[in-house]
Design an enzyme around this catalytic site. Structure first.
Site, PDB file in Angstrom:
ATOM      1  N   GLY A 322      25.495  45.229  52.524  1.00  0.00           N
ATOM      2  CA  GLY A 322      26.151  43.914  52.486  1.00  0.00           C
ATOM      3  C   GLY A 322      27.644  44.121  52.647  1.00  0.00           C
ATOM      4  O   GLY A 322      28.237  43.857  53.696  1.00  0.00           O
ATOM      5  N   CYS A 391      44.394  29.424  34.161  1.00  0.00           N
ATOM      6  CA  CYS A 391      44.941  29.414  32.810  1.00  0.00           C
ATOM      7  C   CYS A 391      44.416  30.565  31.977  1.00  0.00           C
ATOM      8  O   CYS A 391      43.764  30.337  30.951  1.00  0.00           O
ATOM      9  CB  CYS A 391      44.627  28.089  32.154  1.00  0.00           C
ATOM     10  SG  CYS A 391      45.553  26.815  32.971  1.00  0.00           S
TER      11      CYS A 391
HETATM   12  N1  LLP Z   1      20.105  45.342  48.221  1.00  0.00           N
HETATM   13  C1  LLP Z   1      19.923  44.953  46.959  1.00  0.00           C
HETATM   14  C2  LLP Z   1      18.571  44.925  46.419  1.00  0.00           C
HETATM   15  C3  LLP Z   1      21.018  44.581  46.177  1.00  0.00           C
HETATM   16  O1  LLP Z   1      20.831  44.200  44.922  1.00  0.00           O
HETATM   17  C4  LLP Z   1      22.312  44.624  46.728  1.00  0.00           C
HETATM   18  C5  LLP Z   1      23.479  44.259  45.939  1.00  0.00           C
HETATM   19  C6  LLP Z   1      22.465  45.032  48.059  1.00  0.00           C
HETATM   20  C7  LLP Z   1      21.334  45.399  48.783  1.00  0.00           C
HETATM   21  C8  LLP Z   1      23.785  45.079  48.750  1.00  0.00           C
HETATM   22  O2  LLP Z   1      24.690  45.939  48.168  1.00  0.00           O
HETATM   23  P1  LLP Z   1      26.072  46.272  48.924  1.00  0.00           P
HETATM   24  O3  LLP Z   1      25.730  47.009  50.184  1.00  0.00           O
HETATM   25  O4  LLP Z   1      26.725  44.962  49.257  1.00  0.00           O
HETATM   26  O5  LLP Z   1      26.830  47.045  47.955  1.00  0.00           O
HETATM   27  N2  LLP Z   1      29.101  41.581  42.918  1.00  0.00           N
HETATM   28  C9  LLP Z   1      29.259  43.024  42.995  1.00  0.00           C
HETATM   29  C10 LLP Z   1      28.153  43.651  43.805  1.00  0.00           C
HETATM   30  C11 LLP Z   1      26.776  43.321  43.307  1.00  0.00           C
HETATM   31  C12 LLP Z   1      25.739  43.856  44.226  1.00  0.00           C
HETATM   32  C13 LLP Z   1      24.410  43.312  43.912  1.00  0.00           C
HETATM   33  N3  LLP Z   1      23.386  43.796  44.751  1.00  0.00           N
HETATM   34  C14 LLP Z   1      30.620  43.350  43.577  1.00  0.00           C
HETATM   35  O6  LLP Z   1      31.394  42.436  43.828  1.00  0.00           O
HETATM   36  O7  LLP Z   1      30.958  44.526  43.747  1.00  0.00           O
END
Ligand code: LLP
Length: 463
Positions: A322, A391
């Site tokens: 992602g 805030c």
């Molecule tokens: N596949 C699964 C099953 C996942 O749970 C996630 C991310 C991805 C793929 C993609 O991960 P990426 O390639 O984007 O790292 N909010 C957090 C990240 C949470 C990720 C949750 N799952 C942040 O802002 O770093």
């Protein structure tokens, strides 16, 4: 989150406050291509441009704050992932990083599949024409309604996350008279080197079914018995913002061991393995992410080697990046409202957004960089903290960064690498409407997610 943590030598102030920052860059006007989207540059007049358009024009036309997304870069990165894994593997873009209908269309055109994890993400994907068989449905607590929608839409796979869910999906599929393709998400017991909140493969957490204690093997046993399900493979996602491939290696080896056990017990070779997402990006110049082709080569070799040792045919591999697709392709454009110099401490630069458009700094201690983008400046560097308008004092966008000392209200600054998990985690804290996403390509800019208005907020308030 980012690995940058180098104390700087004294510079603008006599003594620099404690913090994690690199030494001031030699040229504050330089834009490190590691953290900025690919079509970003500084024009001859000193204004930063993206896709050939000056940010000053974007600010005039679309207002600030705004997420500015480089469509050319997004497509190039998506394509690089697709090409790197080749025709014998699948790349599922993780929609949670950032999803909109335009993004779904780009992905569809570039040959990627899509990972969704809620009814809302599924609706967005389907409404923009992503073929259902290219969608994977995730989540640790999918509602009965979400399961029904996913099965009846004909999604390509549902990733099962718990024992109750195995039964629920099987039941729904039987009711709808179909056989649903599923994978089982397992926790492999790996400690990924990342922030605790985004590490997901150690056993003490809510996702997946542990390999330990034979739980995952038991899940496979049950899934194989239920005629509404076609079990196609095993899924593992070890966490996010990871640079070190060793976690993936251990995860792949353990998943392959489970495939071996399944073959020995049931006489079936499951044909798929999904290694999840989690590949890190550069938030600051100190981060050194790998290129998709290096990652593809490493992961394919790891799985192939483990399968050869187990005398299994190599399964079809899929991954779910992602952040690594969308993260570097956008920056957030802000206008400076106030500059407050606290003698001997630091300078607080307040911008017109904050933790409502980027919660990552407050939530994960994430590190970002920032640059003055509406003009060039040759003033000395000053150590600044870029804060928002909310805030609370934790409302920090960039904890420590060097900006030119002549920074003034009305200047535009931009924070790069905000394409992932910023708009998708944005809130309305303090009833601040969420910024738009403006896509730029080949000299043209268009809104792909419009700015929220106070009217939007009031429409929900029906009391
Ligand atoms: N596949 C699964 C099953 C996942 O749970 C996630 C991310 C991805 C793929 C993609 O991960 P990426 O390639 O984007 O790292 N909010 C957090 C990240 C949470 C990720 C949750 N799952 C942040 O802002 O770093």
């Amino acid at each position: 989150m980012s690995r940058s943590a180098h104390p700087a030598g004294p510079r603008h102030a006599d003594v620099l406050p404690e913090g994690h920052y690199s030494a001031p860059p030699t040229d504050l006007n330089a834009l490190d291509p590691k953290v900025w989207a690919r079509t970003v540059g500084r024009g001859d007049d000193g204004t930063v441009t993206v896709g050939g358009i000056p940010v000053t024009r974007l600010a005039e036309e679309f207002g600030t704050p705004a997420y500015v997304l480089d469509e050319t870069d997004f497509r190039a990165r998506a394509r690089a992932w697709r090409t790197a894994f080749g025709p014998d593997a699948d790349v599922y873009y993780a929609g949670k990083a950032f999803l909109s209908r335009a993004v779904v269309r780009w992905l569809t055109e570039e040959g990627l599949n899509l990972d969704v994890c809620s009814g809302g993400e599924l609706a967005t994907a389907l409404s923009a024409g992503m073929p259902a068989e290219r969608i994977a449905f995730h989540g640790n607590n999918k509602s009965a309604e979400e399961i029904r929608r996913a099965v009846s839409a004909g999604v390509g796979r549902i990733v099962l996350d718990s024992f109750p869910e195995i039964v629920r999906v099987a039941h729904t599929a039987r009711e709808l008279g179909v056989r649903q393709k599923v994978q089982i998400r397992v926790t492999v017991g790996v400690e990924a080197h990342t922030h605790e909140f985004i590490a997901t493969a150690h056993e003490d957490q809510k996702f997946g079914i542990p390999l330990a204690g034979g739980r995952a093997a038991e899940a496979v046993r049950r899934a194989l018995q239920l005629d509404g399900l076609e079990l196609t493979g095993i899924h593992s996602h070890i966490g996010s913002q990871i640079f070190d491939m060793s976690g993936f290696e251990v995860a792949a080896q353990r998943v392959v061991r489970l495939l071996e056990e399944v073959r020995d017990e049931h006489g079936v070779e499951l044909p798929e393995i999904d290694l999840g997402g989690g590949l890190g990006i550069a938030y600051t110049s100190d981060d050194d992410p790998r290129e998709p082709h290096e990652i593809a080569k490493a992961l394919t070799e790891i799985v192939t080697r483990a399968c050869e040792a187990a005398r299994l045919a190599t399964p079809r591999i899929s991954v779910e990046p992602g952040r690594a697709v969308v993260g570097p392709t956008a920056f957030t454009l802000y206008e400076v409202g106030t500059v407050k110099q606290l003698d001997g401490l630091r300078t607080y630069v307040s911008v017109d957004g904050g933790m409502s458009d980027n919660i990552r700094t407050a939530l994960y201690d994430a590190e970002y960089s920032v640059a003055l983008v509406s003009r060039r400046s040759d003033a000395a560097p000053m150590l600044a903290r870029v804060v928002g308008k909310h805030c609370e004092s934790g409302d920090i966008v960039v904890k420590d960064a060097f900006l030119p000392a002549d920074l003034a209200p009305g200047d535009l600054v931009a924070v790069p690498a905000t394409g992932a998990y910023c708009r998708s985690m944005a809130s309305n804290y303090n009833h601040v409407p969420r910024p738009p996403v403006v896509a730029v390509a080949d000299g043209a800019a268009r809104v792909i997610v419009r700015r929220e208005t106070e009217e939007d907020l009031l429409r929900l308030d029906v009391g």
